[in-house]
Design a protein around this motif. Structure first.
Motif, mmCIF file in Angstrom:
data_model
loop_
_atom_site.group_PDB
_atom_site.id
_atom_site.type_symbol
_atom_site.label_atom_id
_atom_site.label_comp_id
_atom_site.label_asym_id
_atom_site.label_seq_id
_atom_site.Cartn_x
_atom_site.Cartn_y
_atom_site.Cartn_z
ATOM 1 N N ASP A 1 0.900 -1.116 0.041
ATOM 2 C CA ASP A 1 0.111 0.005 0.011
ATOM 3 C C ASP A 1 1.012 1.250 -0.064
ATOM 4 O O ASP A 1 1.975 1.179 0.474
ATOM 5 C CB ASP A 1 -0.955 -0.179 1.230
ATOM 6 C CG ASP A 1 -1.967 0.933 1.124
ATOM 7 O OD1 ASP A 1 -2.376 1.496 0.162
ATOM 8 O OD2 ASP A 1 -2.845 1.057 2.193
ATOM 9 N N ASP A 2 0.371 2.443 -0.545
ATOM 10 C CA ASP A 2 1.016 3.696 -0.439
ATOM 11 C C ASP A 2 2.373 3.748 -1.094
ATOM 12 O O ASP A 2 3.416 3.724 -0.569
ATOM 13 C CB ASP A 2 1.133 4.203 0.820
ATOM 14 C CG ASP A 2 -0.227 4.438 1.854
ATOM 15 O OD1 ASP A 2 -1.038 4.726 0.971
ATOM 16 O OD2 ASP A 2 -0.291 4.178 3.002
ATOM 17 N N ASP B 1 -2.149 14.505 -0.176
ATOM 18 C CA ASP B 1 -2.812 13.801 1.036
ATOM 19 C C ASP B 1 -2.370 12.171 1.264
ATOM 20 O O ASP B 1 -2.822 11.625 0.667
ATOM 21 C CB ASP B 1 -4.272 14.218 0.959
ATOM 22 C CG ASP B 1 -4.690 15.617 1.026
ATOM 23 O OD1 ASP B 1 -3.926 16.403 1.097
ATOM 24 O OD2 ASP B 1 -5.771 16.020 0.869
ATOM 25 N N TRP B 2 -1.971 12.017 2.402
ATOM 26 C CA TRP B 2 -1.326 10.987 3.015
ATOM 27 C C TRP B 2 -1.266 10.570 4.305
ATOM 28 O O TRP B 2 -1.078 11.717 4.903
ATOM 29 C CB TRP B 2 0.145 10.516 2.410
ATOM 30 C CG TRP B 2 0.462 9.110 2.557
ATOM 31 C CD1 TRP B 2 -0.166 7.929 2.285
ATOM 32 C CD2 TRP B 2 1.804 8.869 3.332
ATOM 33 N NE1 TRP B 2 0.507 7.010 2.696
ATOM 34 C CE2 TRP B 2 1.834 7.360 3.446
ATOM 35 C CE3 TRP B 2 2.743 9.683 3.708
ATOM 36 C CZ2 TRP B 2 2.937 6.886 3.891
ATOM 37 C CZ3 TRP B 2 3.859 8.838 4.450
ATOM 38 C CH2 TRP B 2 3.906 7.633 4.419
ATOM 39 N N LEU B 3 -1.911 9.926 4.891
ATOM 40 C CA LEU B 3 -2.151 9.574 6.353
ATOM 41 C C LEU B 3 -2.836 10.710 7.003
ATOM 42 O O LEU B 3 -2.581 10.930 7.990
ATOM 43 C CB LEU B 3 -0.660 9.226 7.052
ATOM 44 C CG LEU B 3 -0.005 7.871 6.538
ATOM 45 C CD1 LEU B 3 1.305 7.781 7.111
ATOM 46 C CD2 LEU B 3 -1.021 6.609 6.708
ATOM 47 N N GLY B 4 -3.872 11.416 6.264
ATOM 48 C CA GLY B 4 -4.636 12.400 6.884
ATOM 49 C C GLY B 4 -3.890 13.800 6.991
ATOM 50 O O GLY B 4 -4.429 14.724 7.547
ATOM 51 N N LEU B 5 -2.534 13.757 6.272
ATOM 52 C CA LEU B 5 -1.822 15.058 6.420
ATOM 53 C C LEU B 5 -1.516 15.380 5.012
ATOM 54 O O LEU B 5 -1.580 14.664 3.843
ATOM 55 C CB LEU B 5 -0.569 14.929 7.097
ATOM 56 C CG LEU B 5 -0.684 14.412 8.435
ATOM 57 C CD1 LEU B 5 0.661 14.073 9.249
ATOM 58 C CD2 LEU B 5 -1.375 15.552 9.205
ATOM 59 N N TRP C 1 1.005 16.810 2.433
ATOM 60 C CA TRP C 1 2.586 16.755 2.251
ATOM 61 C C TRP C 1 3.012 17.748 0.980
ATOM 62 O O TRP C 1 2.543 17.167 -0.110
ATOM 63 C CB TRP C 1 3.146 15.548 2.171
ATOM 64 C CG TRP C 1 2.889 14.490 3.227
ATOM 65 C CD1 TRP C 1 1.700 13.766 3.611
ATOM 66 C CD2 TRP C 1 3.683 14.119 4.111
ATOM 67 N NE1 TRP C 1 1.888 13.113 4.644
ATOM 68 C CE2 TRP C 1 3.018 13.233 5.251
ATOM 69 C CE3 TRP C 1 5.081 14.452 4.652
ATOM 70 C CZ2 TRP C 1 3.407 12.909 6.367
ATOM 71 C CZ3 TRP C 1 5.378 14.016 5.778
ATOM 72 C CH2 TRP C 1 4.758 13.122 6.846
ATOM 73 N N ASN D 1 -9.539 16.327 7.016
ATOM 74 C CA ASN D 1 -9.333 16.139 8.305
ATOM 75 C C ASN D 1 -9.912 17.354 9.295
ATOM 76 O O ASN D 1 -10.369 17.330 10.393
ATOM 77 C CB ASN D 1 -8.087 15.588 9.056
ATOM 78 C CG ASN D 1 -8.024 13.976 8.668
ATOM 79 O OD1 ASN D 1 -9.010 13.641 8.467
ATOM 80 N ND2 ASN D 1 -6.853 13.719 8.783
ATOM 81 N N SER E 1 -8.689 13.487 18.115
ATOM 82 C CA SER E 1 -8.587 14.175 17.010
ATOM 83 C C SER E 1 -7.541 15.436 16.890
ATOM 84 O O SER E 1 -6.828 15.532 16.077
ATOM 85 C CB SER E 1 -9.818 14.611 16.272
ATOM 86 O OG SER E 1 -10.696 13.440 16.077
ATOM 87 N N PHE F 1 -4.124 14.288 17.156
ATOM 88 C CA PHE F 1 -3.481 13.974 15.914
ATOM 89 C C PHE F 1 -3.122 15.129 15.163
ATOM 90 O O PHE F 1 -1.926 15.357 14.518
ATOM 91 C CB PHE F 1 -4.521 13.098 15.075
ATOM 92 C CG PHE F 1 -4.284 12.858 13.535
ATOM 93 C CD1 PHE F 1 -3.119 11.884 13.223
ATOM 94 C CD2 PHE F 1 -4.493 13.768 12.785
ATOM 95 C CE1 PHE F 1 -2.724 11.768 11.991
ATOM 96 C CE2 PHE F 1 -4.200 13.536 11.349
ATOM 97 C CZ PHE F 1 -3.149 12.453 11.055
ATOM 98 N N GLN G 1 0.398 17.237 15.828
ATOM 99 C CA GLN G 1 1.541 17.165 15.351
ATOM 100 C C GLN G 1 1.924 18.063 14.069
ATOM 101 O O GLN G 1 3.248 18.074 13.968
ATOM 102 C CB GLN G 1 1.673 15.785 14.843
ATOM 103 C CG GLN G 1 0.708 15.406 13.617
ATOM 104 C CD GLN G 1 0.756 13.765 13.324
ATOM 105 O OE1 GLN G 1 1.766 13.104 13.236
ATOM 106 N NE2 GLN G 1 -0.487 13.373 13.076
#
Length: 133
Positions: A4-5, A48-52, A54, A67, A95, A98, A101
């Motif tokens: 994945d990813d 957008d990857w893992l809710g962030l 980049w 998010n 939430s 998270f 960060q």
């Protein structure tokens, strides 16, 4: 095997297209299946990857818009609700933790919320509904 990813990085847009096609061709030849509808196959400088989010141009990481809206909704529910359960409070704090960060001093603000929740729900049943002050 399940992978994945995947990220394909190249020095230029045209080279990225060539490298992406190589990854897809060789991957299929080796027996991998790609979920094309979920894939982003257009070269981009942000993802957008893992809710962030980049961003390689600004070399930054921020909270993905999806998010951001989820957190805003949880905050609205907490503010405009006459009562809140421990589970709802924990979900909101989780939430925000998270999001912290990528928010300057975010962990400090989450710590204060966590302490406030501990005081509010101390000695109470997990699902008990309490009046918000």
């Amino acid at each position: 095997m399940y992978l994945d990813d995947w990220l394909v990085q190249s020095p230029s847009y045209p080279q990225t297209l060539v490298d992406l096609q190589t990854v897809l061709t060789e991957g299929r030849r080796l027996g991998f299946r790609f979920n094309i509808p979920k894939s982003v196959l257009t070269p981009s400088t942000s993802v957008d990857w893992l809710g962030l989010r980049w961003d390689s141009v600004s070399t930054s990481v921020s909270l993905a818009r999806k998010n951001q809206e989820k957190i805003r909704q949880k905050i609205r529910e907490a503010i405009f609700s006459a009562s809140s359960s421990r589970r709802q409070w924990a979900s909101l704090v989780g939430s925000l933790n998270f999001a912290a960060q990528v928010v300057p001093l975010g962990r400090l603000w989450c710590h204060r919320l966590h302490l406030s929740g501990n005081r509010r729900f101390r000695g109470r049943a997990w699902e008990e509904v309490l009046r918000m002050p």
